[in-house]
Design a protein around this motif. Structure first.
Motif, PDB file in Angstrom:
ATOM      1  N   GLU A   1       0.837  -1.206   0.000  1.00  0.00           N
ATOM      2  CA  GLU A   1       0.000   0.000   0.000  1.00  0.00           C
ATOM      3  C   GLU A   1       0.871   1.255   0.000  1.00  0.00           C
ATOM      4  O   GLU A   1       0.617   2.215  -0.737  1.00  0.00           O
ATOM      5  CB  GLU A   1      -0.928   0.014   1.220  1.00  0.00           C
TER       6      GLU A   1
ATOM      7  N   HIS B   1      -5.651  -4.734  -2.830  1.00  0.00           N
ATOM      8  CA  HIS B   1      -5.986  -3.654  -1.899  1.00  0.00           C
ATOM      9  C   HIS B   1      -5.693  -2.283  -2.503  1.00  0.00           C
ATOM     10  O   HIS B   1      -5.376  -1.331  -1.790  1.00  0.00           O
ATOM     11  CB  HIS B   1      -5.210  -3.823  -0.590  1.00  0.00           C
TER      12      HIS B   1
ATOM     13  N   LEU C   1      -6.320   2.596  -2.573  1.00  0.00           N
ATOM     14  CA  LEU C   1      -6.760   2.747  -1.190  1.00  0.00           C
ATOM     15  C   LEU C   1      -7.990   3.643  -1.164  1.00  0.00           C
ATOM     16  O   LEU C   1      -8.006   4.707  -1.791  1.00  0.00           O
ATOM     17  CB  LEU C   1      -5.653   3.359  -0.335  1.00  0.00           C
TER      18      LEU C   1
END
Length: 192
Positions: free
Chosen positions: A158, A186, A189
């Motif tokens: 991330e 993921h 964000l």
């Protein structure tokens, strides 16, 4: 081509550094891995030997688009105690470059030397409680102006993709494509 310096000292968290370097290079961002010790070969937190590209002393006057520091208790202690590291960071801050701190480096290097100047940041293991500079945010990745910080190893991807997205602001599609290409689910964000 964007250029990033990664500052390493003995005891750095190897997973954080390697993930970051990998993502930058996949995205054609030039990375100089800089040893802040007197040797190119460094011992990581878990005693893996990894070599840097240059000594920091060889690149002290070079300006990068971003400077990144991984965590690792002993590694960040060594970065924090190096006058050259602090001066290198101060110069890049004054030049309005990205300052990217993962895990303990946000607190133990930036906050410890009053480099955050009241900015919001994230760091690992309740370290923010030890320093009065900056405003800790309990979030995996925090962006405040040109400062990008994150909690630690578990959010290394991330963090790396966030840094890349800011460095490649004119080509975020490339960043998104690479995240999808490596099956990183993921991204993007939701809060950035």
């Amino acid at each position: 081509m964007k250029q990033v310096a990664v500052l390493l000292a003995d005891g750095y968290e190897e997973g954080e550094a390697v993930v970051f370097i990998d993502i930058m290079r996949r995205l054609d961002i030039h990375v100089d891995v800089l040893s802040c010790m007197n040797t190119l070969t460094l011992n990581t937190y878990f005693e893996t030997k990894i070599s840097a590209d240059y000594l920091l002393t060889e690149k002290l006057s070079h300006s990068y688009d971003a400077v990144m520091m991984p965590g690792g208790p002993k590694g960040t202690d060594r970065l924090s105690s190096s006058p050259q590291v602090i001066e290198f960071l101060r110069r890049h801050i004054s030049e309005d470059k990205y300052i990217c701190a993962l895990c303990s480096s946000g607190a133990k290097v930036l906050a410890a030397h009053q480099l955050l100047e009241g900015r919001h940041y994230s760091t690992g293991d309740k370290l923010a409680e030890k320093y009065n500079d900056g405003h800790y945010v309990d979030q995996d990745v925090v962006v405040d102006g040109k400062f990008i910080s994150a909690k630690g190893l578990g959010v290394s991807f991330e963090f790396a993709f966030t840094v890349a997205r800011y460095l490649l602001a004119d080509n975020t599609e490339k960043v998104d494509w690479q995240a999808k290409h490596i099956y990183f689910k993921h991204w993007p964000l939701p809060y950035l």
